[in-house]
Design a protein around this motif. Structure first.
Motif, PDB file in Angstrom:
ATOM      1  N   THR A 252      33.417  40.596  44.575  1.00  0.00           N
ATOM      2  CA  THR A 252      33.428  41.096  45.958  1.00  0.00           C
ATOM      3  C   THR A 252      32.555  42.330  46.097  1.00  0.00           C
TER       4      THR A 252
ATOM      5  N   TYR B  35      37.543  39.213  40.575  1.00  0.00           N
ATOM      6  CA  TYR B  35      37.444  39.205  42.029  1.00  0.00           C
ATOM      7  C   TYR B  35      36.851  40.511  42.538  1.00  0.00           C
ATOM      8  N   MET B  36      37.332  41.623  41.955  1.00  0.00           N
ATOM      9  CA  MET B  36      36.821  42.930  42.353  1.00  0.00           C
ATOM     10  C   MET B  36      35.324  43.005  42.137  1.00  0.00           C
TER      11      MET B  36
ATOM     12  N   ILE C 127      37.982  52.463  38.307  1.00  0.00           N
ATOM     13  CA  ILE C 127      38.581  52.010  37.044  1.00  0.00           C
ATOM     14  C   ILE C 127      37.576  51.887  35.904  1.00  0.00           C
TER      15      ILE C 127
ATOM     16  N   VAL D 299      44.571  34.317  34.851  1.00  0.00           N
ATOM     17  CA  VAL D 299      45.323  34.881  35.965  1.00  0.00           C
ATOM     18  C   VAL D 299      45.367  36.410  35.852  1.00  0.00           C
ATOM     19  N   PHE D 300      45.494  36.901  34.620  1.00  0.00           N
ATOM     20  CA  PHE D 300      45.528  38.357  34.440  1.00  0.00           C
ATOM     21  C   PHE D 300      44.186  38.990  34.775  1.00  0.00           C
ATOM     22  N   LEU D 301      43.110  38.275  34.442  1.00  0.00           N
ATOM     23  CA  LEU D 301      41.790  38.869  34.655  1.00  0.00           C
ATOM     24  C   LEU D 301      41.242  38.595  36.054  1.00  0.00           C
ATOM     25  N   TYR D 302      41.876  37.638  36.745  1.00  0.00           N
ATOM     26  CA  TYR D 302      41.358  37.204  38.050  1.00  0.00           C
ATOM     27  C   TYR D 302      41.078  38.365  39.007  1.00  0.00           C
ATOM     28  N   PRO D 303      42.044  39.308  39.201  1.00  0.00           N
ATOM     29  CA  PRO D 303      41.752  40.389  40.147  1.00  0.00           C
ATOM     30  C   PRO D 303      40.536  41.218  39.751  1.00  0.00           C
ATOM     31  N   VAL D 304      40.343  41.422  38.443  1.00  0.00           N
ATOM     32  CA  VAL D 304      39.206  42.229  38.006  1.00  0.00           C
ATOM     33  C   VAL D 304      37.901  41.497  38.301  1.00  0.00           C
TER      34      VAL D 304
END
Lengths: 301, 328
Positions: B66, B62-63, B302, B55-60
């Protein structure tokens, strides 16, 4: 020439002031004085023109306007409060939970800490805005599906709305627990293991151990974490809240620097209200967490 | 005869004993000697860690995914993790030219490194002063230092903004250098606390013996105290760089005023590009087509931080743990 004699104590004091001198000047000139000036401006109608602030004293008109006439501000305030009331405990509880997991004898503890601390390094306003816009701050399973429908239908709206908002940005909230996790972890590691052993021999379950040993010994750190979380959540420079309305800080900045707005005086009034809100919250948590019980206190080293 | 019975008894007895041993071993393996050491609880712990870690790494993740998606994949909701075609070069190429990447990167580096050097020096001096000397009003000043942490910096910056614009400093780096020089830069409270707690850990006797040997205070500071807080110096410096790098509100106020954007940093350029797309598509569904390009921009923003973090993560993590103890 007569040599002036300075006592050891005076000399130490002077050296001390010397070391903190830069900060002291900065504090007086760049923080305290502007703060007083902002406070004064909040009682004024202030316009900013060609680098100069023109003021006319209007007492509480700005504050009155904020609550009674402004259509936007009360809504923003409501959004902020309903968010922060649920978010701070959520972040703290999650952080304590993860810290307790990491405090066990596990492999690759270093790697886990690196993962859980990573968000602290990469969160910034534009990145979060982008992730929120694209719906990447929510776990797909939570944000659409039967669970949200259930909550929406069966819970009263004043409970359901904050929970749904929390679901919408649950990852974002988890991301804010990076620093609290490490602080909790450090505090957990200071608890003497033999205390747990002793209480287990006396027949205490791990549930009891948690409430009677772990929680009391991390309470002070919990307060540090609460203050940190309130401050970072409140001051995080997001342009919009989840509801689509601007955050308090964005609203304040548009009022101050935007066109056709009420200017510096009104912005300062909003800033002062915001500051008071934060002080109130911290005071509230301080009452809960730092209250000394009259019973015998056991001090862990 | 009796002997053989004994043998048999002994044989089976050993077996029974062994079975017992295995059974207890198995039991110990599954449930553990004490709470939290058995297989079940271990499995649960690692399972929860994995879920949370994901869950913590999901946005990264996803980025990244995408940022290499093309327009078709962005519109197709069934394409989640594996794009049908990789648009890496196109997305990154577009965003690099759109946000003027080279210049923005240079600006970001200067805008974050210069105040950070000053922050490190000034906060170190201040932390040392609070840690080592007795002077009247010390406790009150220290309390005031802590209180400044909860004051919204945008409230303070309303009057200071007018001063800077009177002095015609808006749009120049001085708006960053002046607060840093006087210990009022971004998060300086935390930095002072880190130094304060690190100096508190050094035994005073070291400096006292140097004093007896006739060293003056500055020599003692530079020759004895400073080398002992080397890791704190690095920590504060990199934290400061990271926070200045990520800060977009101060930058937008002081460095991004109309006509004077020679210091536009990466986050500012990124926000500008986001706004441009927003007005271009009027916030409609067509905005989704640009998600890949925008994410490429976010990731470019980032990547330097990620490199810094993974090479120096030791400093980040240990320092927070230590200053947390000090913050008690």
């Amino acid at each position: 020439m007569k040599k002036v004699k300075i006592s050891m104590r005076t000399r130490e004091a002077l050296t001390g002031y010397g070391f903190i001198g830069f900060w002291l000047i900065g504090f007086l000139v760049l923080t305290l004085y502007p703060l007083i000036q902002s406070f004064w401006l909040s009682f004024n109608e202030a316009t900013f023109f060609e680098g100069k602030i023109k003021t006319s004293f209007i007492l509480f008109q700005n504050f009155k306007y904020a609550f009674l006439n402004d259509t936007m501000f009360p809504m923003i305030l409501k959004d902020y409060l309903s968010d922060i009331i649920i978010n701070v405990p959520f972040v703290i509880i999650v952080a304590l939970f993860i810290a307790m997991l990491l405090n066990r004898k596990i492999r690759f503890r270093g790697m886990w800490r690196v993962i859980f601390f990573l968000p602290v390094i990469i969160t910034s306003g534009p990145i979060i805005t982008e992730l929120m816009d694209q719906g990447a701050t929510s776990i797909p399973m939570l944000s659409d599906g039967t669970l949200t429908g259930f909550i929406e239908n069966y819970l009263p709206s004043f409970i359901a709305t904050p929970i749904l908002v929390l679901f919408k940005k649950i990852i974002l909230m988890l991301w804010f627990s990076g620093v609290p996790i490490l602080i909790f972890l450090a505090s957990l590691q200071r608890i003497d293991k033999s205390v747990y052993e002793a209480s287990s021999i006396d027949g205490a379950s791990s549930w009891q151990n948690f409430w009677k040993i772990t929680l009391p010994s991390v309470k002070g750190f919990m307060f540090v974490n609460v203050v940190y979380t309130i401050v970072t959540l409140s001051f995080f420079d997001l342009p919009r809240q989840t509801s689509g309305r601007p955050t308090i800080l964005t609203f304040m900045k548009t009022q101050a620097y935007g066109v056709n707005t009420r200017g510096f005086g009104y912005a300062c009034a909003i800033g002062i209200i915001f500051l008071l809100l934060i002080v109130l919250q911290i005071g509230f948590y301080a009452l809960i967490l730092l209250r000394e019980k009259k019973t015998k206190k056991v001090v862990w080293k | 005869m009796i002997k053989s019975i004994d043998k048999v008894k002994k044989f089976y007895g050993d077996h029974v004993k062994n079975i017992d041993k295995y059974r207890s071993k198995a039991k110990r393996f599954v449930f553990g000697m004490e709470a939290g050491t058995g297989f079940i609880s271990k499995f649960l712990i690692y399972f929860m860690l994995c879920v949370l870690g994901f869950v913590f790494l999901y946005p990264v993740l996803y980025m990244f995914i995408t940022s290499i998606k093309g327009a078709e994949d962005l519109l197709d909701k069934s394409v989640k993790w594996i794009p049908s075609e990789i648009f890496l070069a196109y997305n990154y190429g577009t965003v690099i030219s759109e946000i003027n990447f080279g210049k923005a990167l240079y600006n970001s580096v200067v805008v974050s490194v210069v105040p950070s050097i000053i922050n490190t020096v000034i906060c170190c001096l201040t932390g040392y002063g609070f840690s080592r000397f007795k002077f009247p009003g010390k406790n009150i000043l220290f309390a005031l230092l802590l209180i400044t942490f909860i004051i919204p910096k945008d409230l303070i910056s309303i009057p200071t903004f007018s001063w800077y614009s009177q002095m015609k400093l808006i749009g120049s780096l001085w708006t960053y250098i002046i607060p840093s020089t006087f210990g009022q830069g971004l998060y300086n409270v935390i930095f002072i606390l880190i130094f304060w707690s690190n100096f508190n850990l050094i035994p005073k006797q070291l400096e006292e013996s140097a004093k007896i040997d006739g060293g003056n205070q500055l020599t003692i500071f530079f020759r004895i105290a400073l080398p002992l807080v080397g890791s704190a110096l690095i920590t504060v410096f990199i934290f400061s760089v990271v926070w200045y790098w990520n800060d977009s509100s101060t930058a937008a106020l002081y460095l991004n005023q109309a006509g004077r954007d020679n210091w536009a940093t990466l986050p500012i350029m990124l926000t500008r590009y986001q706004n441009k797309i927003f007005s271009l598509t009027q916030g409609g569904p067509a905005m989704m087509l640009y998600n890949g390009i925008k994410m490429a921009g976010s990731l470019l923003n980032i990547v330097p931080l990620l490199l810094l973090y993974f090479s120096l993560q030791r400093y980040f993590i240990e320092s927070v743990e230590r200053s947390g103890i000090a913050g008690e």
